[in-house]
Enzyme design. Sequence first.
Site, PDB file in Angstrom:
ATOM      1  N   HIS A 132      -8.114 -10.945   0.132  1.00 44.04           N
ATOM      2  CA  HIS A 132      -8.071 -10.674   1.573  1.00 44.04           C
ATOM      3  C   HIS A 132      -8.967 -11.730   2.199  1.00 44.04           C
ATOM      4  O   HIS A 132     -10.197 -11.619   2.171  1.00 44.04           O
ATOM      5  CB  HIS A 132      -8.556  -9.258   1.902  1.00 44.04           C
ATOM      6  CG  HIS A 132      -8.435  -8.957   3.367  1.00 44.04           C
ATOM      7  ND1 HIS A 132      -7.495  -8.104   3.886  1.00 44.04           N
ATOM      8  CD2 HIS A 132      -9.102  -9.450   4.442  1.00 44.04           C
ATOM      9  CE1 HIS A 132      -7.591  -8.074   5.204  1.00 44.04           C
ATOM     10  NE2 HIS A 132      -8.567  -8.885   5.571  1.00 44.04           N
TER      11      HIS A 132
ATOM     12  N   LYS B  60      -7.945  -7.386  -6.985  1.00 42.66           N
ATOM     13  CA  LYS B  60      -7.981  -7.598  -5.532  1.00 42.66           C
ATOM     14  C   LYS B  60      -9.408  -7.764  -5.042  1.00 42.66           C
ATOM     15  O   LYS B  60     -10.274  -6.946  -5.335  1.00 42.66           O
ATOM     16  CB  LYS B  60      -7.312  -6.416  -4.822  1.00 42.66           C
ATOM     17  CG  LYS B  60      -7.325  -6.486  -3.298  1.00 42.66           C
ATOM     18  CD  LYS B  60      -6.461  -7.630  -2.771  1.00 42.66           C
ATOM     19  CE  LYS B  60      -6.598  -7.811  -1.273  1.00 42.66           C
ATOM     20  NZ  LYS B  60      -5.608  -7.108  -0.486  1.00 42.66           N
TER      21      LYS B  60
ATOM     22  N   ASP C  93       2.687  -6.085   2.724  1.00 41.53           N
ATOM     23  CA  ASP C  93       1.468  -5.432   3.225  1.00 41.53           C
ATOM     24  C   ASP C  93       1.826  -4.184   4.028  1.00 41.53           C
ATOM     25  O   ASP C  93       1.097  -3.809   4.951  1.00 41.53           O
ATOM     26  CB  ASP C  93       0.604  -6.385   4.058  1.00 41.53           C
ATOM     27  CG  ASP C  93      -0.836  -5.889   4.181  1.00 41.53           C
ATOM     28  OD1 ASP C  93      -1.225  -4.994   3.420  1.00 41.53           O
ATOM     29  OD2 ASP C  93      -1.560  -6.402   5.061  1.00 41.53           O
TER      30      ASP C  93
ATOM     31  N   HIS D 283      -1.258 -12.159   2.625  1.00 40.50           N
ATOM     32  CA  HIS D 283      -0.873 -12.020   4.033  1.00 40.50           C
ATOM     33  C   HIS D 283      -1.443 -13.119   4.933  1.00 40.50           C
ATOM     34  O   HIS D 283      -2.201 -12.854   5.860  1.00 40.50           O
ATOM     35  CB  HIS D 283      -1.223 -10.639   4.593  1.00 40.50           C
ATOM     36  CG  HIS D 283      -2.591 -10.111   4.193  1.00 40.50           C
ATOM     37  ND1 HIS D 283      -3.753 -10.807   4.392  1.00 40.50           N
ATOM     38  CD2 HIS D 283      -2.947  -8.946   3.606  1.00 40.50           C
ATOM     39  CE1 HIS D 283      -4.760 -10.078   3.943  1.00 40.50           C
ATOM     40  NE2 HIS D 283      -4.301  -8.944   3.458  1.00 40.50           N
TER      41      HIS D 283
ATOM     42  N   HIS E 229       0.863  -1.197   0.000  1.00 37.55           N
ATOM     43  CA  HIS E 229       0.000   0.000   0.000  1.00 37.55           C
ATOM     44  C   HIS E 229       0.890   1.234   0.000  1.00 37.55           C
ATOM     45  O   HIS E 229       1.761   1.363   0.875  1.00 37.55           O
ATOM     46  CB  HIS E 229      -0.863   0.049   1.258  1.00 37.55           C
ATOM     47  CG  HIS E 229      -1.759  -1.144   1.408  1.00 37.55           C
ATOM     48  ND1 HIS E 229      -3.075  -1.159   1.000  1.00 37.55           N
ATOM     49  CD2 HIS E 229      -1.525  -2.379   1.927  1.00 37.55           C
ATOM     50  CE1 HIS E 229      -3.611  -2.344   1.255  1.00 37.55           C
ATOM     51  NE2 HIS E 229      -2.687  -3.105   1.820  1.00 37.55           N
TER      52      HIS E 229
HETATM   53  O1  DOR Z   1      -3.766  -3.924   8.207  1.00 38.82           O
HETATM   54  C1  DOR Z   1      -4.183  -3.707   7.092  1.00 38.82           C
HETATM   55  N1  DOR Z   1      -4.070  -2.496   6.516  1.00 38.82           N
HETATM   56  N2  DOR Z   1      -4.795  -4.682   6.441  1.00 38.82           N
HETATM   57  C2  DOR Z   1      -5.403  -4.478   5.269  1.00 38.82           C
HETATM   58  O2  DOR Z   1      -5.957  -5.413   4.739  1.00 38.82           O
HETATM   59  C3  DOR Z   1      -5.464  -3.130   4.668  1.00 38.82           C
HETATM   60  C4  DOR Z   1      -4.353  -2.300   5.143  1.00 38.82           C
HETATM   61  C5  DOR Z   1      -4.519  -0.832   4.848  1.00 38.82           C
HETATM   62  O3  DOR Z   1      -4.872  -0.485   3.701  1.00 38.82           O
HETATM   63  O4  DOR Z   1      -4.276  -0.016   5.723  1.00 38.82           O
HETATM   64 ZN    ZN Z   2      -2.914  -5.114   2.291  1.00 36.81          ZN
END
Ligand code: DOR
Ligand code: ZN
Length: 344
Positions: free
Chosen positions: A137, A100, A248, A175, A16
Amino acid sequence: MSDEITLTLPDDWHLHVRDGAALFSVVPDTARRFGRAIIMPNLRPPVTTVAEAEAYAGRIREAVPAGVAFEPLMTLYLTDKTRPEEIERAVASPRVHAVKYYPAGATTNSDAGVTDLARTFDTLAVMEDHGLPLLIHGEVTDPAVDVFDREAVFIDTVLIPLLQRFPRLRVVLEHITTRQAVEFLLATEDHIAATITPHHLLLNRNALFTGGIRPHHYCLPVLKREAHRQALLEAATSGNPKFFLGTDSAPHARAAKESACGCAGIYSAHAAIELYAEAFAEAGALARLEGFASRHGPAFYGLPHNTETITLRREPWTVPERLPFGEEELVPLRAGETVGWRLV
Ligand code: DOR
Ligand code: ZN
């Protein structure tokens, strides 16, 4: 044990980076360590079309430091309304590499996600035909299911039936956090793979409560018991090409994490490959790091591995307490503590 290790330049298969000014804070951390990264589409609003993904890739490229070669590999956010024609466009685009699937409400910016998987079957059928991977996910959203069980229940109640319906669909279970996920992967065919984060390899759920509540260790899927961490470490270091690197890394402003309702996400991009080296060294498996970090992912995605190399040295360094995050700041993983490996 060797104090220096040289690897084929790795890639991050789950990342991200957000948007706007934040890109300039976080993209350089990844670009310094990785050749490519699969970019998550959970912006607000989400990246649902190829045109949006290509525009987003352009913004990410602007944040790559001069002289650094880094390629964002884009993804589309699957919704109830994603049409098969958009998948055809994705397959034709050299930038888009996967789709996704967030169950609606499962995590950060997932409210536009899929409410009922049956609504996406026409779209998934086209993905299956073209071999476009579905990145999952894997957590159920039913509030009656214990938060620590949501991945295992997802595998049994959603993923197994999905793969029965679409037996050739290429899938990455993202993950993974549990022994059940590892066992599931080991029992499936080669076109089903999984990413593993550095935090799930290094921390168990005690890290959420060490000396008090620790919001910077909160992510989704949430950290699990030590026995699950051990199962992940075994899978990652096994040499099995089904398992590959996906950080992640999910940056959030400090204030959004240090809150009565802090959001999920751990920032690890500032030390990602160094943290994986720690985990692999702990397992006595540094020789397997290159496969996990640099070879298995490209093989799954049908891409060549990188040709450049990076070198890591066993030499502790202290992570800053805070890092800039656009106009705000964030607290990185290991803030104020040491990481045992350094990028040379
Ligand atoms: O901890 C997480 N943060 N898990 C996710 O699936 C999304 C991610 C986020 O975009 O902050
Ligand atoms: Zn993620």
